[in-house]
Design a protein around this motif. Structure first.
Motif: not given
Length: 188
Positions: A89-103, A117-127
């Protein structure tokens, strides 16, 4: 806390250690700190079976430690393990809330053979950590055969048929907003 992604270079390198002369069906997994504590996928953690990357949407203090990529060939039962990747964990601050970013997203067009068979993957970062949902753009409901693993960001369609073709959308949403990605499944 901040989002985090472990480099796919480690897993990609490990896949090269599996001989090309044998058939491969690879499964990527990650160990947290030491064997046998494997990372469990949930709404905050995702392991791409396409790239081997590990994503954590919102890092918590309990996530701090070492992560080790494990690549398993299910045909030969060969397992290769990489070096640990530390998460601190970085000690230089806490990241605030933010909208999803699909990674993690699926291609714009996926050609799928009849009966496969087909698989689709989707995942997003966010707070806060985003929720993932799926839909067909034309509004047609999913047939019962479709496996929606919302916690892991995977949509699987077994025994693909012509009526399964169409445009699919992944929606990542949290209290700060939403983001979407679309892709077309083309029947051949």
């Amino acid at each position: 806390m901040v989002p985090w992604s472990a480099s796919n270079k480690i897993c990609f390198y490990l896949t090269k250690q599996i001989p090309l002369s044998v058939p491969t069906d690879l499964i990527f997994s990650w160990i947290f700190n030491e064997y046998p504590r494997f990372v469990k996928q949930d709404t905050r953690r995702f392991i791409s079976q396409e790239t081997g990357n590990l994503y954590i949407a919102k890092v918590e203090p309990s996530d701090v430690g070492n992560y080790t990529c494990v690549v398993t060939n299910t045909v030969t039962k060969t397992r290769v393990q990489g070096p640990p990747t530390p998460l601190v964990l970085r000690s230089d601050g806490v990241m605030g809330e933010y909208e999803p970013k699909i990674e993690v997203q699926f291609p714009e067009v996926v050609h799928v053979a009849k009966g496969s068979s087909v698989k689709l993957e989707c995942f997003a970062l966010g707070n806060p950590a985003p929720s993932i949902s799926w839909r067909r753009v034309d509004g047609v409901p999913f047939p019962r055969k479709v496996d929606l693993r919302k916690a892991s960001g995977v949509l699987e369609i077994p025994y693909f048929q012509q009526e399964d073709a169409g445009t699919y959308e992944c929606v990542a949403e949290n209290s700060r907003g939403k983001n979407t990605v679309k892709g077309k499944l083309s029947f051949y």
